[in-house]
Design a protein around this motif. Structure first.
Motif, PDB file in Angstrom:
ATOM      1  N   ILE A 291       0.836  -1.204   0.000  1.00 14.66           N
ATOM      2  CA  ILE A 291       0.000   0.000   0.000  1.00 14.66           C
ATOM      3  C   ILE A 291       0.871   1.255   0.000  1.00 14.66           C
ATOM      4  N   ILE A 292       1.959   1.230   0.762  1.00 16.65           N
ATOM      5  CA  ILE A 292       2.852   2.379   0.817  1.00 16.65           C
ATOM      6  C   ILE A 292       3.489   2.636  -0.549  1.00 16.65           C
ATOM      7  N   ILE A 293       3.939   1.561  -1.204  1.00 19.84           N
ATOM      8  CA  ILE A 293       4.561   1.707  -2.523  1.00 19.84           C
ATOM      9  C   ILE A 293       3.547   2.247  -3.530  1.00 19.84           C
ATOM     10  N   LEU A 294       2.312   1.725  -3.495  1.00 20.39           N
ATOM     11  CA  LEU A 294       1.266   2.220  -4.391  1.00 20.39           C
ATOM     12  C   LEU A 294       0.976   3.700  -4.125  1.00 20.39           C
ATOM     13  N   GLY A 295       0.978   4.056  -2.836  1.00 19.77           N
ATOM     14  CA  GLY A 295       0.734   5.450  -2.485  1.00 19.77           C
ATOM     15  C   GLY A 295       1.801   6.372  -3.046  1.00 19.77           C
ATOM     16  N   ILE A 296       3.068   5.916  -2.982  1.00 25.72           N
ATOM     17  CA  ILE A 296       4.170   6.736  -3.489  1.00 25.72           C
ATOM     18  C   ILE A 296       4.124   6.828  -5.015  1.00 25.72           C
ATOM     19  N   VAL A 297       3.845   5.699  -5.656  1.00 32.37           N
ATOM     20  CA  VAL A 297       3.913   5.645  -7.115  1.00 32.37           C
ATOM     21  C   VAL A 297       2.672   6.236  -7.780  1.00 32.37           C
ATOM     22  N   ILE A 298       1.496   6.052  -7.153  1.00 32.78           N
ATOM     23  CA  ILE A 298       0.243   6.443  -7.799  1.00 32.78           C
ATOM     24  C   ILE A 298      -0.423   7.631  -7.111  1.00 32.78           C
ATOM     25  N   VAL A 299      -0.673   7.505  -5.814  1.00 36.85           N
ATOM     26  CA  VAL A 299      -1.470   8.517  -5.123  1.00 36.85           C
ATOM     27  C   VAL A 299      -0.752   9.860  -5.059  1.00 36.85           C
ATOM     28  N   TYR A 300       0.534   9.848  -4.704  1.00 35.26           N
ATOM     29  CA  TYR A 300       1.264  11.112  -4.564  1.00 35.26           C
ATOM     30  C   TYR A 300       1.304  11.916  -5.866  1.00 35.26           C
ATOM     31  N   PRO A 301       1.654  11.306  -7.008  1.00 39.01           N
ATOM     32  CA  PRO A 301       1.643  12.099  -8.255  1.00 39.01           C
ATOM     33  C   PRO A 301       0.274  12.669  -8.599  1.00 39.01           C
ATOM     34  N   VAL A 302      -0.799  11.903  -8.329  1.00 32.50           N
ATOM     35  CA  VAL A 302      -2.146  12.392  -8.631  1.00 32.50           C
ATOM     36  C   VAL A 302      -2.479  13.600  -7.764  1.00 32.50           C
ATOM     37  N   ILE A 303      -2.215  13.487  -6.463  1.00 31.75           N
ATOM     38  CA  ILE A 303      -2.507  14.601  -5.551  1.00 31.75           C
ATOM     39  C   ILE A 303      -1.652  15.820  -5.902  1.00 31.75           C
ATOM     40  N   ASN A 304      -0.381  15.584  -6.213  1.00 29.19           N
ATOM     41  CA  ASN A 304       0.508  16.688  -6.559  1.00 29.19           C
ATOM     42  C   ASN A 304       0.048  17.383  -7.842  1.00 29.19           C
ATOM     43  N   ALA A 305      -0.420  16.599  -8.812  1.00 28.74           N
ATOM     44  CA  ALA A 305      -0.925  17.194 -10.056  1.00 28.74           C
ATOM     45  C   ALA A 305      -2.166  18.037  -9.793  1.00 28.74           C
ATOM     46  N   ILE A 306      -3.039  17.568  -8.909  1.00 30.56           N
ATOM     47  CA  ILE A 306      -4.247  18.334  -8.579  1.00 30.56           C
ATOM     48  C   ILE A 306      -3.880  19.652  -7.906  1.00 30.56           C
ATOM     49  N   ILE A 307      -2.913  19.604  -6.991  1.00 21.58           N
ATOM     50  CA  ILE A 307      -2.470  20.833  -6.313  1.00 21.58           C
ATOM     51  C   ILE A 307      -1.877  21.808  -7.322  1.00 21.58           C
ATOM     52  N   MET A 308      -1.053  21.283  -8.235  1.00 20.66           N
ATOM     53  CA  MET A 308      -0.448  22.149  -9.257  1.00 20.66           C
ATOM     54  C   MET A 308      -1.498  22.770 -10.162  1.00 20.66           C
ATOM     55  N   SER A 309      -2.592  22.038 -10.398  1.00 18.16           N
ATOM     56  CA  SER A 309      -3.608  22.546 -11.328  1.00 18.16           C
ATOM     57  C   SER A 309      -4.297  23.799 -10.816  1.00 18.16           C
ATOM     58  N   PHE A 310      -4.191  24.077  -9.509  1.00 23.27           N
ATOM     59  CA  PHE A 310      -4.805  25.282  -8.942  1.00 23.27           C
ATOM     60  C   PHE A 310      -3.802  26.425  -8.819  1.00 23.27           C
ATOM     61  N   GLN A 311      -2.622  26.251  -9.410  1.00 23.07           N
ATOM     62  CA  GLN A 311      -1.604  27.293  -9.398  1.00 23.07           C
ATOM     63  C   GLN A 311      -1.444  27.862 -10.805  1.00 23.07           C
ATOM     64  N   ALA A 312      -1.226  29.146 -10.876  1.00 25.02           N
ATOM     65  CA  ALA A 312      -1.008  29.793 -12.177  1.00 25.02           C
ATOM     66  C   ALA A 312       0.438  29.599 -12.606  1.00 25.02           C
ATOM     67  N   ASP A 313       0.640  29.486 -13.901  1.00 28.89           N
ATOM     68  CA  ASP A 313       2.005  29.381 -14.413  1.00 28.89           C
ATOM     69  C   ASP A 313       2.697  30.734 -14.316  1.00 28.89           C
ATOM     70  N   ALA A 314       4.021  30.663 -14.200  1.00 27.02           N
ATOM     71  CA  ALA A 314       4.794  31.905 -14.131  1.00 27.02           C
ATOM     72  C   ALA A 314       4.626  32.690 -15.432  1.00 27.02           C
ATOM     73  N   GLY A 315       4.606  33.992 -15.285  1.00 30.10           N
ATOM     74  CA  GLY A 315       4.435  34.847 -16.457  1.00 30.10           C
ATOM     75  C   GLY A 315       5.243  36.123 -16.319  1.00 30.10           C
ATOM     76  N   LEU A 316       5.153  36.992 -17.308  1.00 31.60           N
ATOM     77  CA  LEU A 316       5.888  38.244 -17.302  1.00 31.60           C
ATOM     78  C   LEU A 316       5.088  39.330 -16.598  1.00 31.60           C
ATOM     79  N   ASP A 317       5.754  40.032 -15.715  1.00 35.69           N
ATOM     80  CA  ASP A 317       5.130  41.190 -15.069  1.00 35.69           C
ATOM     81  C   ASP A 317       5.117  42.335 -16.076  1.00 35.69           C
ATOM     82  N   PRO A 318       3.929  42.858 -16.419  1.00 36.83           N
ATOM     83  CA  PRO A 318       3.877  43.928 -17.433  1.00 36.83           C
ATOM     84  C   PRO A 318       4.626  45.184 -17.026  1.00 36.83           C
ATOM     85  N   GLU A 319       4.814  45.392 -15.721  1.00 36.64           N
ATOM     86  CA  GLU A 319       5.487  46.606 -15.268  1.00 36.64           C
ATOM     87  C   GLU A 319       7.000  46.458 -15.289  1.00 36.64           C
ATOM     88  N   THR A 320       7.499  45.281 -14.848  1.00 35.59           N
ATOM     89  CA  THR A 320       8.950  45.087 -14.758  1.00 35.59           C
ATOM     90  C   THR A 320       9.512  44.278 -15.928  1.00 35.59           C
TER      91      THR A 320
END
Length: 303
Positions: A7-36
């Protein structure tokens, strides 16, 4: 305690990447600041990555959103969605029919049956990338297909032929997998059932309709489920054969292309793809009876 390491190995290989991808999906990608004019961290984006794909909206000036321009990745979501399901429906339908026919032949007793079963699996054993390159040369303008049929078709140069070239390549490679799973279901049907049906005067079609189909249905539905889930993630064949051009871009190709422009938006798209696959799997298991556990139980009882 005995299954805890697994179960631990499955959690590391499967569950962690899925959760991490979901967390990343709520973050904006880096972009250029129009002022600087400098790159800045995207920060929390809420559901904007998801709505951007579903509504095909792209970032505009001063933080606004506008409709994605034709040709951009954001404008290709629904087209890629339709292409993915088109490939899935057509390939799985053809593979099921042809695979069922092959399984019926291989289930009979005849000389050389073992050799036939082994040779049928050769296309499935070939790596997908090798298969894609092989069919790429076959469908080339001066390739085997045009030479044999004396045609001048640009198989990878227009939408219709390009799609059918990929479908033919996928059917050639994956039909043996379907045939193998269906054959396993056919092998558990007792021969006495067919003998009794013959004694009662049942025709070949009646035996197939009232005995073979109902008894092989659990294995058949599991085979279709596996192929549907695999086809929904199709990447190798269209990417190598056409590069996603001419209406062959799938959701997986779109995800990889987006990774090169921004990980977080790609994470949102991969999460959407995951949810689509999950919904399809749920429908198969809940309403169509594609349950591998039930199929195995039925097989054991029949044996």
């Amino acid at each position: 305690m005995l299954i805890a390491p697994a179960i631990i190995i499955l959690g590391i290989v499967i569950v962690y990447p899925v959760i991490n991808a979901i967390i990343m999906s709520f973050q904006a990608d880096a972009g250029l600041d129009p002022e600087t004019g400098l790159f800045t961290e995207g920060g929390f984006a809420g559901f904007s990555n998801y709505t951007g794909w579903l509504l095909q909206q792209c970032g505009g000036p001063n933080g606004t959103t506008v409709a994605c321009s034709p040709g951009t990745l954001g404008a290709q979501f629904w087209e890629a969605f339709g292409t993915t399901f088109y490939f899935t429906i057509v390939t799985v339908a053809l593979e099921t029919v042809i695979g069922f026919w092959m399984a019926l032949i291989m289930s009979r007793a005849f000389r050389g049956r073992s050799l036939l079963r082994a040779s049928v699996l050769v296309p499935w054993a070939i790596p997908t990338a090798v298969t894609a390159k092989l069919w790429f040369f076959i469908f080339a303008f001066q390739g085997v297909i045009n030479a044999v049929f004396n045609t001048d078709v640009l198989w990878t140069g227009s939408e219709g032929p390009a799609r059918w070239a990929i479908i033919i390549a996928d059917v050639w490679k994956t039909t043996p997998f379907m045939a193998l799973l269906i054959l396993a279901g056919l092998q558990i049907i007792p021969g006495d059932v067919y003998e009794a049906a013959k004694m009662d005067g049942a025709s070949t079609w009646q035996r197939f309709r009232h005995i073979t189909l109902p008894l092989v249905r659990p294995a058949l539905m599991v085979a279709i489920l596996f192929r549907v889930l695999d086809a929904l993630r199709m990447y190798d064949l269209p990417q190598i054969m056409t590069g996603g051009a001419n209406g062959t871009t799938t959701l997986s190709i779109l995800v990889v292309e987006q990774i090169r422009q921004g990980f977080n938006a790609a994470a949102a798209l991969s999460t959407i793809t995951f949810l689509i696959i999950f919904i399809v799997a749920f429908i198969f298991v809940r309403f169509l009876g594609a349950n591998a556990v039930d199929a195995a139980t039925t097989s054991t009882r029949a044996g």
